[in-house]
Design a protein around this motif. Structure first.
Motif, mmCIF file in Angstrom:
data_model
loop_
_atom_site.group_PDB
_atom_site.id
_atom_site.type_symbol
_atom_site.label_atom_id
_atom_site.label_comp_id
_atom_site.label_asym_id
_atom_site.label_seq_id
_atom_site.Cartn_x
_atom_site.Cartn_y
_atom_site.Cartn_z
ATOM 1 N N LEU A 11 48.304 57.153 39.384
ATOM 2 C CA LEU A 11 47.998 57.175 40.818
ATOM 3 C C LEU A 11 47.547 58.549 41.289
ATOM 4 N N ILE A 12 48.142 59.592 40.753
ATOM 5 C CA ILE A 12 47.753 60.949 41.129
ATOM 6 C C ILE A 12 46.331 61.233 40.647
ATOM 7 N N ARG A 13 45.993 60.732 39.469
ATOM 8 C CA ARG A 13 44.680 60.972 38.890
ATOM 9 C C ARG A 13 43.600 60.044 39.469
ATOM 10 N N ASP A 14 43.951 58.779 39.676
ATOM 11 C CA ASP A 14 42.987 57.757 40.091
ATOM 12 C C ASP A 14 43.716 56.786 41.009
ATOM 13 N N GLY A 15 43.405 56.799 42.280
ATOM 14 C CA GLY A 15 44.152 56.019 43.262
ATOM 15 C C GLY A 15 43.852 54.540 43.318
ATOM 16 N N ARG A 16 42.980 54.045 42.455
ATOM 17 C CA ARG A 16 42.668 52.612 42.510
ATOM 18 C C ARG A 16 43.854 51.777 42.035
ATOM 19 N N VAL A 17 44.196 50.757 42.835
ATOM 20 C CA VAL A 17 45.322 49.886 42.503
ATOM 21 C C VAL A 17 45.009 48.438 42.846
ATOM 22 N N ALA A 18 45.778 47.576 42.207
ATOM 23 C CA ALA A 18 45.875 46.178 42.605
ATOM 24 C C ALA A 18 47.363 45.841 42.588
ATOM 25 N N LEU A 19 47.781 45.009 43.520
ATOM 26 C CA LEU A 19 49.177 44.604 43.613
ATOM 27 C C LEU A 19 49.229 43.099 43.769
ATOM 28 N N CYS A 20 50.015 42.452 42.921
ATOM 29 C CA CYS A 20 50.198 41.003 42.990
ATOM 30 C C CYS A 20 51.645 40.708 43.355
ATOM 31 N N VAL A 21 51.819 39.839 44.340
ATOM 32 C CA VAL A 21 53.138 39.374 44.755
ATOM 33 C C VAL A 21 53.051 37.857 44.810
ATOM 34 N N ASP A 22 54.017 37.189 44.154
ATOM 35 C CA ASP A 22 53.934 35.726 44.118
ATOM 36 C C ASP A 22 55.288 35.090 44.371
ATOM 37 N N ASP A 23 55.229 33.825 44.720
ATOM 38 C CA ASP A 23 56.407 32.975 44.812
ATOM 39 C C ASP A 23 56.278 32.008 43.649
ATOM 40 N N ASP A 24 57.193 32.095 42.701
ATOM 41 C CA ASP A 24 57.073 31.283 41.484
ATOM 42 C C ASP A 24 57.701 29.904 41.614
ATOM 43 N N ARG A 25 57.994 29.501 42.839
ATOM 44 C CA ARG A 25 58.541 28.166 43.082
ATOM 45 C C ARG A 25 57.449 27.274 43.673
ATOM 46 N N PRO A 26 57.417 25.988 43.259
ATOM 47 C CA PRO A 26 56.414 25.083 43.829
ATOM 48 C C PRO A 26 56.545 25.044 45.347
ATOM 49 N N PRO A 27 55.450 24.963 46.058
ATOM 50 C CA PRO A 27 54.084 24.720 45.584
ATOM 51 C C PRO A 27 53.307 25.979 45.196
ATOM 52 N N PHE A 28 53.966 27.144 45.051
ATOM 53 C CA PHE A 28 53.392 28.395 44.565
ATOM 54 C C PHE A 28 52.430 29.037 45.572
ATOM 55 N N ASP A 29 52.762 30.253 45.932
ATOM 56 C CA ASP A 29 51.933 31.078 46.819
ATOM 57 C C ASP A 29 51.750 32.433 46.144
ATOM 58 N N PHE A 30 50.673 33.129 46.476
ATOM 59 C CA PHE A 30 50.508 34.482 45.965
ATOM 60 C C PHE A 30 49.574 35.287 46.855
ATOM 61 N N VAL A 31 49.742 36.607 46.757
ATOM 62 C CA VAL A 31 48.863 37.561 47.422
ATOM 63 C C VAL A 31 48.484 38.616 46.394
ATOM 64 N N VAL A 32 47.200 38.902 46.287
ATOM 65 C CA VAL A 32 46.718 40.004 45.467
ATOM 66 C C VAL A 32 45.942 40.932 46.390
ATOM 67 N N ILE A 33 46.350 42.194 46.403
ATOM 68 C CA ILE A 33 45.618 43.162 47.208
ATOM 69 C C ILE A 33 44.987 44.210 46.296
ATOM 70 N N GLU A 34 43.897 44.752 46.764
ATOM 71 C CA GLU A 34 43.246 45.879 46.105
ATOM 72 C C GLU A 34 43.128 46.990 47.132
ATOM 73 N N GLY A 35 43.252 48.219 46.655
ATOM 74 C CA GLY A 35 43.135 49.337 47.577
ATOM 75 C C GLY A 35 43.158 50.661 46.862
ATOM 76 N N ARG A 36 43.252 51.691 47.678
ATOM 77 C CA ARG A 36 43.313 53.077 47.176
ATOM 78 C C ARG A 36 44.627 53.687 47.624
ATOM 79 N N ALA A 37 45.272 54.363 46.703
ATOM 80 C CA ALA A 37 46.565 54.979 46.970
ATOM 81 C C ALA A 37 46.402 56.438 47.363
ATOM 82 N N GLN A 38 47.239 56.848 48.293
ATOM 83 C CA GLN A 38 47.411 58.257 48.621
ATOM 84 C C GLN A 38 48.843 58.613 48.241
#
Length: 142
Positions: A60-87
């Protein structure tokens, strides 16, 4: 049929409960690195703390590009994937304050100060990710 979440819905999803995020960073040689993180939303930003000398911290200090995945592993299953730059910040009072807030979410109010003191120390950094893109689906299995 899966449906797209609105911004309000995916922000509420990210803020609910104690799901951990799976954070992807970029290694110096271009390979991906994934690690779990405790996180909070602060307005439109995702905030978490990590050690400056960890693989993810160095990435992160060298290259701020990130992706973050957060999910609900229970049916019917939901998820969010974000992309961004870290400071990244090593401002110790800020690191300590956020480490305490993170601990309150994941460990409970009664242990927040203890974990904040443990995790808000020199060598730890605060990471703030400005969300550039979000893909958020609900009811994937419907």
């Amino acid at each position: 049929m899966a449906r797209k979440m609105t911004k309000d819905e995916w922000q509420a999803f990210l803020s609910a409960g104690t799901r951990t995020g799976k954070l992807a960073t970029v290694r110096a040689d271009g390979r991906p690195h994934i690690a779990p993180v405790w996180f909070l939303l602060d307005g439109d930003d995702v905030v978490f703390a990590t050690g400056a000398d960890t693989v993810k911290g160095k990435n992160l200090i060298r290259d701020g590009r990130v992706a973050l995945c957060v999910d609900d592993d229970r049916p019917p299953f939901d998820f969010v994937v974000i992309e961004g730059r870290a400071q990244v910040s090593d401002d110790l009072p800020e690191v300590r304050a956020w480490a305490t807030r993170l601990a309150a979410r994941y460990m409970g109010d009664e242990l927040a100060e203890q974990y904040g003191a443990r995790n808000g120390v020199p060598g730890e950094v605060l990471v703030r990710v400005r969300v550039d893109k979000a893909v958020a689906l609900a009811e994937v299995a419907n």
